[in-house]
Design a protein around this motif. Structure first.
Motif, PDB file in Angstrom:
ATOM      1  N   UNK A   1      -5.774  -4.721  22.149  1.00 57.04           N
ATOM      2  CA  UNK A   1      -5.719  -3.261  22.262  1.00 57.04           C
ATOM      3  C   UNK A   1      -4.828  -2.675  21.183  1.00 57.04           C
ATOM      4  N   UNK A   2      -5.226  -1.497  20.727  1.00 58.77           N
ATOM      5  CA  UNK A   2      -4.455  -0.785  19.709  1.00 58.77           C
ATOM      6  C   UNK A   2      -4.150   0.616  20.213  1.00 58.77           C
ATOM      7  N   UNK A   3      -2.918   1.033  20.019  1.00 60.09           N
ATOM      8  CA  UNK A   3      -2.507   2.377  20.419  1.00 60.09           C
ATOM      9  C   UNK A   3      -2.354   3.236  19.172  1.00 60.09           C
ATOM     10  N   UNK A   4      -2.885   4.482  19.226  1.00 61.16           N
ATOM     11  CA  UNK A   4      -2.844   5.385  18.071  1.00 61.16           C
ATOM     12  C   UNK A   4      -1.998   6.604  18.402  1.00 61.16           C
ATOM     13  N   UNK A   5      -1.217   7.024  17.432  1.00 53.73           N
ATOM     14  CA  UNK A   5      -0.417   8.241  17.539  1.00 53.73           C
ATOM     15  C   UNK A   5      -0.417   8.946  16.189  1.00 53.73           C
ATOM     16  N   UNK A   6      -0.053  10.239  16.213  1.00 55.85           N
ATOM     17  CA  UNK A   6       0.114  11.012  14.976  1.00 55.85           C
ATOM     18  C   UNK A   6       1.595  11.282  14.755  1.00 55.85           C
ATOM     19  N   UNK A   7       1.989  11.228  13.508  1.00 53.48           N
ATOM     20  CA  UNK A   7       3.388  11.482  13.181  1.00 53.48           C
ATOM     21  C   UNK A   7       3.543  11.787  11.710  1.00 53.48           C
ATOM     22  N   UNK A   8       4.754  11.665  11.213  1.00 53.85           N
ATOM     23  CA  UNK A   8       5.034  11.932   9.801  1.00 53.85           C
ATOM     24  C   UNK A   8       6.044  10.909   9.304  1.00 53.85           C
ATOM     25  N   UNK A   9       6.130  10.798   7.992  1.00 59.50           N
ATOM     26  CA  UNK A   9       7.067   9.852   7.373  1.00 59.50           C
ATOM     27  C   UNK A   9       7.365  10.315   5.962  1.00 59.50           C
ATOM     28  N   UNK A  10       8.536   9.874   5.461  1.00 52.90           N
ATOM     29  CA  UNK A  10       8.929  10.152   4.079  1.00 52.90           C
ATOM     30  C   UNK A  10       9.163   8.820   3.392  1.00 52.90           C
ATOM     31  N   UNK A  11       8.421   8.605   2.303  1.00 57.83           N
ATOM     32  CA  UNK A  11       8.538   7.358   1.532  1.00 57.83           C
ATOM     33  C   UNK A  11       8.855   7.736   0.100  1.00 57.83           C
ATOM     34  N   UNK A  12       9.972   7.219  -0.363  1.00 65.31           N
ATOM     35  CA  UNK A  12      10.398   7.461  -1.747  1.00 65.31           C
ATOM     36  C   UNK A  12      10.413   8.957  -2.067  1.00 65.31           C
ATOM     37  N   UNK A  13      10.924   9.746  -1.125  1.00 62.74           N
ATOM     38  CA  UNK A  13      11.099  11.173  -1.337  1.00 62.74           C
ATOM     39  C   UNK A  13       9.867  12.021  -1.090  1.00 62.74           C
ATOM     40  N   UNK A  14       8.725  11.441  -0.731  1.00 61.50           N
ATOM     41  CA  UNK A  14       7.485  12.194  -0.482  1.00 61.50           C
ATOM     42  C   UNK A  14       7.160  12.142   1.002  1.00 61.50           C
TER      43      UNK A  14
ATOM     44  N   UNK B   1       0.817  -1.225   0.000  1.00 61.77           N
ATOM     45  CA  UNK B   1       0.000   0.000   0.000  1.00 61.77           C
ATOM     46  C   UNK B   1       0.842   1.262   0.000  1.00 61.77           C
ATOM     47  N   UNK B   2       2.147   1.132  -0.131  1.00 61.43           N
ATOM     48  CA  UNK B   2       3.056   2.278  -0.099  1.00 61.43           C
ATOM     49  C   UNK B   2       2.808   3.146   1.124  1.00 61.43           C
ATOM     50  N   UNK B   3       2.600   2.475   2.269  1.00 65.69           N
ATOM     51  CA  UNK B   3       2.406   3.164   3.524  1.00 65.69           C
ATOM     52  C   UNK B   3       3.485   2.704   4.506  1.00 65.69           C
ATOM     53  N   UNK B   4       3.908   3.569   5.429  1.00 70.78           N
ATOM     54  CA  UNK B   4       5.003   3.205   6.324  1.00 70.78           C
ATOM     55  C   UNK B   4       4.602   2.108   7.306  1.00 70.78           C
ATOM     56  N   UNK B   5       5.487   1.094   7.442  1.00 68.76           N
ATOM     57  CA  UNK B   5       5.291  -0.001   8.380  1.00 68.76           C
ATOM     58  C   UNK B   5       6.611  -0.267   9.077  1.00 68.76           C
ATOM     59  N   UNK B   6       6.549  -0.414  10.408  1.00 65.79           N
ATOM     60  CA  UNK B   6       7.716  -0.775  11.203  1.00 65.79           C
ATOM     61  C   UNK B   6       7.365  -1.953  12.095  1.00 65.79           C
TER      62      UNK B   6
ATOM     63  N   UNK C   1      11.113   3.415   3.007  1.00 66.06           N
ATOM     64  CA  UNK C   1      10.967   4.328   4.130  1.00 66.06           C
ATOM     65  C   UNK C   1      12.261   5.080   4.361  1.00 66.06           C
ATOM     66  N   UNK C   2      12.206   6.423   4.333  1.00 65.00           N
ATOM     67  CA  UNK C   2      13.404   7.256   4.471  1.00 65.00           C
ATOM     68  C   UNK C   2      13.418   8.031   5.801  1.00 65.00           C
TER      69      UNK C   2
END
Length: 483
Positions: free
Chosen positions: A144-157, A72-77, A92-93
């Protein structure tokens, strides 16, 4: 500025605009918060689905290199229980808002054989090590699921994301945490679009509200301006016969116009009554003054021709007329009667004893008010009765109880010709004398009955006239009893 907002129209427009502005701002804030909450919730649900999908693959034993982290071209860790990144999306950059800012997994060296053997000799197994700090069973995914807000750069975007963190216990790898993100671009775009619409639409809507309110209040207040213009014209012309226009509505403005016209009618009647009063008073005063002057002038030239008795009679007549006019003036000025308590029956007996041919039947009835003014009423009624009676005048006082309460009732009857039904209200007007009374010219000015009724009304009572049972006139005075 003061003149602009000094009108009802301007204040109504300003108030309506401010109320709508406050309502729009409150509604806009509520809409933006609701929209943002819904879209953030949708992004969180999407991120949670991705995180649980990866956690499911881990729970069934898939190795890291076979996980679908880039579909899905979404960040996963994937982070182990020590905070070490063990797997991540390939492109993921940069990332923030998760458990670690690392983007490249670290290699996992295998444990030395001696260490493994030592662990077995000490009675430790892999399961014991894995369970040392976890509350989950191997292959179990945390509910249980924990939610947070953040940012990420994938393939330069670069973009902002909503991250979901899901824990899973993997056999031989311990407790892993899967971080998956869903973009917040839809939420941010929708919020920006809504803000733009509000910034453009709200001022336009306020302008429409202000314009409509201005026109509506102008239409609503147009009759008021017509009333004001007509009242100004009436004041300038002093023509109290004019009336303000009444709009064809059934609202407060129409009632105001009708009340204004009623006030003008009452004012016109009062002014006309005052004019007639002044004219009649001048006429009534002119006769005794002219007669007295003539007699004095004749006496000055010819003392033997001076009619002293006539001069005294004219003087007494003038004095009585002046006293009547003064009492009427005090009554018109709203003078309140005294609040003394006295026996109306005793007052009737006193007045009857001073006159010949008057019979009295009076019981003790206590009333409150001015004894002098009510004595004047009784005297005027007796004077009128004696002036028209053939031979007999009777006075009675009694207490009467009816639907409207208890009253003191005083009646004065005579055996004269009575009062025609058409004149039974007219006789209480000022300076009014019926033809037979006028022809007798006994000095009456037509004020006695007018004074009697005014005094009765000031005391909360009534004074009426009707036919007596034995013929003639019956004047009835009703007064409230003293409390």
């Amino acid at each position: 500025m003061r003149r602009l907002f000094g009108s009802v129209r301007s204040r109504a427009t300003l108030a309506a605009t401010l109320v709508v502005a406050v309502a729009l701002i409150a509604a806009g804030v509520a809409v933006l918060l609701s929209l943002r909450s819904n879209l953030v919730g949708q992004a969180g649900s999407q991120a949670e689905r991705t995180a649980r999908s990866v956690a499911t693959d881990l729970a069934v034993g898939k190795p890291y290199d076979e996980l679908s982290l880039d579909e899905d071209e979404e960040p996963v860790q994937i982070v182990d229980e020590h905070g070490t990144l063990v797997a991540a999306s390939q492109d993921l950059q940069r990332i923030s808002g998760t458990g670690t800012g690392e983007v490249k997994p670290r290699s996992q060296p295998s444990a030395p054989a001696s260490a493994q053997e030592g662990a077995e000799e000490n009675g430790e197994s892999d399961d014991d090590a894995d369970d040392s700090g976890s509350t989950l069973e191997p292959g179990e995914i945390d509910k249980d699921t924990t939610f947070t807000n953040g940012s990420a750069a994938i393939d330069g975007e670069s973009a902002d994301y909503r991250f979901a963190a899901v824990k899973v216990e993997v056999d031989g790898k311990g407790e892993l945490t899967v971080y998956a993100g869903a973009p917040l671009s839809a939420e941010q775009g929708a919020v920006r679009t809504a803000q733009t619409v509000m910034l453009i639409g709200f001022p336009l809507l306020l302008g429409v509200v202000a314009g409509v309110t201005w026109l509506v209040t102008r239409r609503a207040l147009r009759p008021v301006e017509g009333i004001r213009t007509e009242m100004a014209a009436i004041t300038a012309s002093e023509d109290l016969a004019r009336r303000v226009p009444v709009p064809d509505t059934h609202d407060e403005i129409a009632r105001l116009a009708r009340t204004t016209n009623e006030t003008l009618s009452a004012l016109e009647t009062s002014v006309e009554r005052q004019r007639r009063f002044v004219a009649d008073a001048s006429h009534e005063l002119r006769s005794p003054i002219a007669s007295l002057r003539t007699q004095l002038e004749v006496g000055a030239e010819h003392a033997e021709l001076l009619d002293l008795e006539g001069a005294v009679e004219d003087t007494v007549r003038l004095q009585r007329l002046a006293a009547d006019l003064l009492l009427l003036a005090r009554l018109d000025a709203g003078e309140r009667p005294a609040d003394a308590r006295f026996d109306l029956g005793a007052l009737a007996r006193e007045e009857a004893e001073r006159r010949r041919g008057v019979t009295v039947d009076a019981e003790a009835v206590e009333v409150a008010g001015s004894r002098g003014q009510l004595g004047r009423v009784l005297a005027n009624l007796l004077d009128n009765a004696q002036r028209h009676a053939r031979s007999a005048v009777a006075v009675s006082v009694r207490q009467s109880t009816g639907p409207d309460g208890s009253h003191a009732v005083l009646t004065v009857t005579d055996d004269g010709s009575g009062v025609p039904e058409s004149d039974r209200e007219r006789v209480f007007e000022r300076f009014v004398r019926l033809d037979d009374a006028r022809s007798r010219d006994d000095g009456g000015a037509g004020l006695g009955l007018a004074i009697a009724r005014d005094v009765a009304v000031r005391h909360g009572g009534t004074l009426t006239v009707r036919d007596a049972p034995e013929g003639g006139a019956l004047f009835e005075l009703r007064l409230p009893l003293a409390r």
